[in-house]
Design a protein around this motif. Structure first.
Motif, PDB file in Angstrom:
ATOM      1  N   HIS A  81      22.107  28.155  60.123  1.00  0.00           N
ATOM      2  CA  HIS A  81      23.503  28.323  60.546  1.00  0.00           C
ATOM      3  C   HIS A  81      24.378  28.141  59.317  1.00  0.00           C
ATOM      4  N   ALA A  82      25.699  28.307  59.494  1.00  0.00           N
ATOM      5  CA  ALA A  82      26.628  28.091  58.388  1.00  0.00           C
ATOM      6  C   ALA A  82      27.741  27.119  58.755  1.00  0.00           C
ATOM      7  N   SER A  83      28.065  27.017  60.045  1.00  0.00           N
ATOM      8  CA  SER A  83      29.137  26.110  60.468  1.00  0.00           C
ATOM      9  C   SER A  83      28.754  24.659  60.175  1.00  0.00           C
ATOM     10  N   PRO A  84      29.586  23.926  59.414  1.00  0.00           N
ATOM     11  CA  PRO A  84      29.246  22.530  59.081  1.00  0.00           C
ATOM     12  C   PRO A  84      28.993  21.681  60.331  1.00  0.00           C
ATOM     13  N   LYS A  85      29.758  21.943  61.402  1.00  0.00           N
ATOM     14  CA  LYS A  85      29.608  21.150  62.624  1.00  0.00           C
ATOM     15  C   LYS A  85      28.236  21.389  63.253  1.00  0.00           C
ATOM     16  N   VAL A  86      27.832  22.673  63.314  1.00  0.00           N
ATOM     17  CA  VAL A  86      26.541  22.997  63.929  1.00  0.00           C
ATOM     18  C   VAL A  86      25.386  22.475  63.056  1.00  0.00           C
ATOM     19  N   LEU A  87      25.495  22.645  61.755  1.00  0.00           N
ATOM     20  CA  LEU A  87      24.448  22.155  60.854  1.00  0.00           C
ATOM     21  C   LEU A  87      24.273  20.646  60.996  1.00  0.00           C
ATOM     22  N   GLU A 130      27.747  25.006  70.112  1.00  0.00           N
ATOM     23  CA  GLU A 130      28.276  26.071  69.251  1.00  0.00           C
ATOM     24  C   GLU A 130      29.448  26.756  69.961  1.00  0.00           C
ATOM     25  N   THR A 131      30.606  26.788  69.303  1.00  0.00           N
ATOM     26  CA  THR A 131      31.792  27.438  69.871  1.00  0.00           C
ATOM     27  C   THR A 131      31.925  28.849  69.300  1.00  0.00           C
ATOM     28  N   GLU A 132      32.825  29.624  69.870  1.00  0.00           N
ATOM     29  CA  GLU A 132      33.115  30.955  69.329  1.00  0.00           C
ATOM     30  C   GLU A 132      33.600  30.838  67.889  1.00  0.00           C
ATOM     31  N   GLU A 133      34.347  29.762  67.617  1.00  0.00           N
ATOM     32  CA  GLU A 133      34.852  29.538  66.253  1.00  0.00           C
ATOM     33  C   GLU A 133      33.691  29.302  65.277  1.00  0.00           C
ATOM     34  N   ASP A 134      32.703  28.484  65.712  1.00  0.00           N
ATOM     35  CA  ASP A 134      31.512  28.244  64.878  1.00  0.00           C
ATOM     36  C   ASP A 134      30.781  29.558  64.614  1.00  0.00           C
ATOM     37  N   PHE A 135      30.648  30.377  65.657  1.00  0.00           N
ATOM     38  CA  PHE A 135      29.919  31.634  65.535  1.00  0.00           C
ATOM     39  C   PHE A 135      30.658  32.583  64.586  1.00  0.00           C
ATOM     40  N   GLN A 136      31.972  32.625  64.709  1.00  0.00           N
ATOM     41  CA  GLN A 136      32.763  33.494  63.820  1.00  0.00           C
ATOM     42  C   GLN A 136      32.643  33.029  62.368  1.00  0.00           C
ATOM     43  N   TYR A 137      32.580  31.727  62.186  1.00  0.00           N
ATOM     44  CA  TYR A 137      32.374  31.146  60.840  1.00  0.00           C
ATOM     45  C   TYR A 137      31.058  31.669  60.262  1.00  0.00           C
ATOM     46  N   LEU A 138      30.030  31.700  61.110  1.00  0.00           N
ATOM     47  CA  LEU A 138      28.717  32.193  60.670  1.00  0.00           C
ATOM     48  C   LEU A 138      28.795  33.665  60.260  1.00  0.00           C
ATOM     49  N   LEU A 139      29.467  34.506  61.058  1.00  0.00           N
ATOM     50  CA  LEU A 139      29.591  35.922  60.705  1.00  0.00           C
ATOM     51  C   LEU A 139      30.339  36.098  59.382  1.00  0.00           C
ATOM     52  N   ASP A 140      31.404  35.329  59.196  1.00  0.00           N
ATOM     53  CA  ASP A 140      32.168  35.416  57.941  1.00  0.00           C
ATOM     54  C   ASP A 140      31.306  34.977  56.763  1.00  0.00           C
ATOM     55  N   TRP A 141      30.503  33.947  57.001  1.00  0.00           N
ATOM     56  CA  TRP A 141      29.606  33.444  55.950  1.00  0.00           C
ATOM     57  C   TRP A 141      28.591  34.522  55.556  1.00  0.00           C
ATOM     58  N   LEU A 142      28.047  35.216  56.569  1.00  0.00           N
ATOM     59  CA  LEU A 142      27.083  36.298  56.293  1.00  0.00           C
ATOM     60  C   LEU A 142      27.720  37.399  55.443  1.00  0.00           C
ATOM     61  N   THR A 143      28.975  37.735  55.765  1.00  0.00           N
ATOM     62  CA  THR A 143      29.680  38.761  54.984  1.00  0.00           C
ATOM     63  C   THR A 143      29.773  38.335  53.531  1.00  0.00           C
ATOM     64  N   GLU A 144      30.060  37.057  53.331  1.00  0.00           N
ATOM     65  CA  GLU A 144      30.209  36.516  51.970  1.00  0.00           C
ATOM     66  C   GLU A 144      28.856  36.421  51.260  1.00  0.00           C
ATOM     67  N   ALA A 145      27.842  35.951  51.998  1.00  0.00           N
ATOM     68  CA  ALA A 145      26.532  35.682  51.375  1.00  0.00           C
ATOM     69  C   ALA A 145      25.769  36.955  51.032  1.00  0.00           C
ATOM     70  N   GLN A 146      25.974  38.035  51.817  1.00  0.00           N
ATOM     71  CA  GLN A 146      25.282  39.306  51.544  1.00  0.00           C
ATOM     72  C   GLN A 146      23.761  39.108  51.415  1.00  0.00           C
ATOM     73  N   LEU A 147      23.179  38.440  52.421  1.00  0.00           N
ATOM     74  CA  LEU A 147      21.722  38.256  52.432  1.00  0.00           C
ATOM     75  C   LEU A 147      21.046  39.591  52.699  1.00  0.00           C
ATOM     76  N   ASP A 148      19.827  39.742  52.151  1.00  0.00           N
ATOM     77  CA  ASP A 148      19.138  41.033  52.246  1.00  0.00           C
ATOM     78  C   ASP A 148      18.369  41.198  53.551  1.00  0.00           C
ATOM     79  N   ARG A 149      17.660  40.139  53.939  1.00  0.00           N
ATOM     80  CA  ARG A 149      16.765  40.203  55.097  1.00  0.00           C
ATOM     81  C   ARG A 149      17.080  39.032  56.001  1.00  0.00           C
ATOM     82  N   VAL A 150      17.365  39.292  57.260  1.00  0.00           N
ATOM     83  CA  VAL A 150      17.758  38.202  58.150  1.00  0.00           C
ATOM     84  C   VAL A 150      17.123  38.372  59.526  1.00  0.00           C
ATOM     85  N   GLY A 151      16.584  37.268  60.051  1.00  0.00           N
ATOM     86  CA  GLY A 151      16.108  37.229  61.428  1.00  0.00           C
ATOM     87  C   GLY A 151      16.986  36.274  62.209  1.00  0.00           C
ATOM     88  N   CYS A 152      17.063  36.470  63.530  1.00  0.00           N
ATOM     89  CA  CYS A 152      17.924  35.612  64.343  1.00  0.00           C
ATOM     90  C   CYS A 152      17.233  35.304  65.670  1.00  0.00           C
TER      91      CYS A 152
END
Length: 441
Positions: free
Chosen positions: A265-271, A310-332
């Motif tokens: 995850h990326a949200s500090p609260k969820v982590l 996990e709130t919608e805000e936490d989830f949106q944080y994760l999506l924004d983090w993914l945009t920033e991180a630009q990971l190549d391969r991801v499973g969920c």
């Protein structure tokens, strides 16, 4: 004892670490003269190596045990689900024996009791290859460097199944790697529960390999493996500061520029609720630094959506983090409440199943766009590919950015007679969200 050759059927489920356990059991049985057969009908007994990590894996394991009982009737169960013998016997009371993960001797002893070894087996004549029996194709192999894990992530029961971290002596690991390379392996996949922590339990003790001192530590292990002239790929790497030490080895072409890091995850609260060893505030900066040192670096990861609280805000944080991180391969994965996991007792509000499904779909669509854009950048580039299989349509292989069975493939158009295990340079002609198409030149 019987004079006929005793025959064992084997079903191996779960992760690469379980595959290595299966290979060890099979190697021991072959050394004792057992024949490993591919059908239930031919087997005197069937061993099922189970996975018990999440509910769907447990269900698959129970189905496999049921099928083996129906087809053969004589079944021994081992692996991660074996730590909960009661659950297995509740569903399948007629299994002959149940053992947990890494309990190679108990499995072999259980086989002895059901089907004794043959009197006529001569270990000096019936040779097992020095690298042991492998379940992977001959050109790649998993190299397990440790067992267990010192983390107490709240969603995970692996420490309760496989125990605390126990590192293998580095001399043993390197000797095994050398045997595999001599047997024709072109790619070593380094696996454990926590590769970055290798040697912590031994205080990074110095061991010896080919007369040379080597510390029991990730960097020194990687340096030694890189001298063997094959691809070396790192899996299950936690983003500790010592990961920085191996990036220059990747930039120098000594290790595959590939990191498998389970961020979750990326949200500090969820982590924090997950009890992850979280460096989320610095992780983006470190990924940027790694890519500055090694621009070719491919990062693969796994994430969990729908963790309790996990709130919608936490989830949106994760999506924004993914945009920033630009990971190549991801499973969920959608969060699944694993029996015995501390997350069940955190008192956090469960995320409804329909919300989990919605977040999973949005996550996958978001990441697919990122993955597709990153792969599109490779069109026109020349890359080296390791061929895994050849069919009537052509050759299918993997680049340095693709681990077997979890990442994408490279579909190679060539007029050459390519074979599994060949390494070949190709030019990329097309790409989608997961795979590449290429031609030899």
């Amino acid at each position: 004892m019987s004079t006929a050759t005793p025959k064992v059927g084997f079903v191996s489920l779960g992760c690469p670490k379980a595959t290595v356990d299966s290979e060890r059991i099979l190697t021991q049985l072959r050394m004792e003269g057992y024949e490993i057969v591919p059908t239930y009908q031919d087997a005197d007994v069937v061993v099922v190596n189970t996975c018990g990590f999440i509910d769907s894996a447990k269900a698959e394991s129970l189905d496999a045990i049921g099928e083996a009982l129906a087809e053969n009737g004589r079944v021994i169960v081992t692996g991660c689900m074996g730590v909960d013998e009661g659950n297995i016997r509740d569903v399948h009371p007629s299994v002959l024996a149940v053992t947990g993960p890494q309990q190679y001797e108990q499995v072999v002893n259980a086989v002895h009791e059901v089907v004794p070894p043959s009197l006529e087996h001569n270990p000096l004549i019936d040779l097992v290859p020095p690298q042991g029996i492998k379940l992977t194709p001959r050109h790649y192999a998993y190299l397990k460097i440790s067992e267990g894990c010192n983390h107490s992530c709240s969603f995970c029961i692996i420490p309760s199944m496989r125990g605390k971290l126990v590192s293998r002596p580095v001399g043993d690991v390197l000797s095994e790697a050398e045997r595999l390379v001599k047997a024709g392996v072109k790619e070593l996949l380094v696996i454990s529960q926590d590769t970055s922590a290798y040697g912590v339990d031994m205080k990074y003790k110095t061991d010896f390999w080919n007369g040379q001192p080597v510390k029991t530590r990730m960097k020194e292990l990687c340096e030694a493996l890189s001298s063997m002239g094959v691809w070396v790929r790192l899996h299950y790497v936690y983003p500790y500061p010592n990961v920085d030490d191996v990036i220059p080895l990747m930039a120098a072409g000594k290790l595959l520029p590939y990191l498998d890091i389970p961020f979750q995850h990326a949200s500090p609260k969820v982590l924090k609720a997950m009890k992850r060893p979280a460096f989320e505030d610095k992780t983006l900066a470190r990924i940027k630094t790694w890519r500055e040192i090694c621009p070719e670096l491919t990062i693969r990861s796994t994430f969990i959506v729908g963790f309790p609280g996990e709130t919608e805000e936490d989830f949106q944080y994760l999506l924004d983090w993914l945009t920033e991180a630009q990971l190549d391969r991801v499973g969920c994965f959608q969060y699944s409440p694993v029996e015995g996991a501390p997350a069940n007792d955190l008192g956090l509000e469960a995320v409804p199943d329909d919300v989990k499904q919605d977040r999973w779909e949005r996550f996958m669509a978001h990441q697919q766009a990122i993955s597709a854009a990153r792969l599109a950048l490779k069109i026109g580039k020349e890359i080296e590919v390791l061929i895994d299989e050849v069919d009537e349509e052509g050759a299918i292989g993997r680049s340095y950015a693709d681990a077997p069975e979890i990442d994408g493939n490279v579909y190679v158009d060539s007029d050459r007679d390519l074979k599994p295990g060949d390494k070949v340079w190709v030019r990329v002609t097309n790409a989608d969200e997961y795979d590449l198409w290429a031609e030899t030149f």
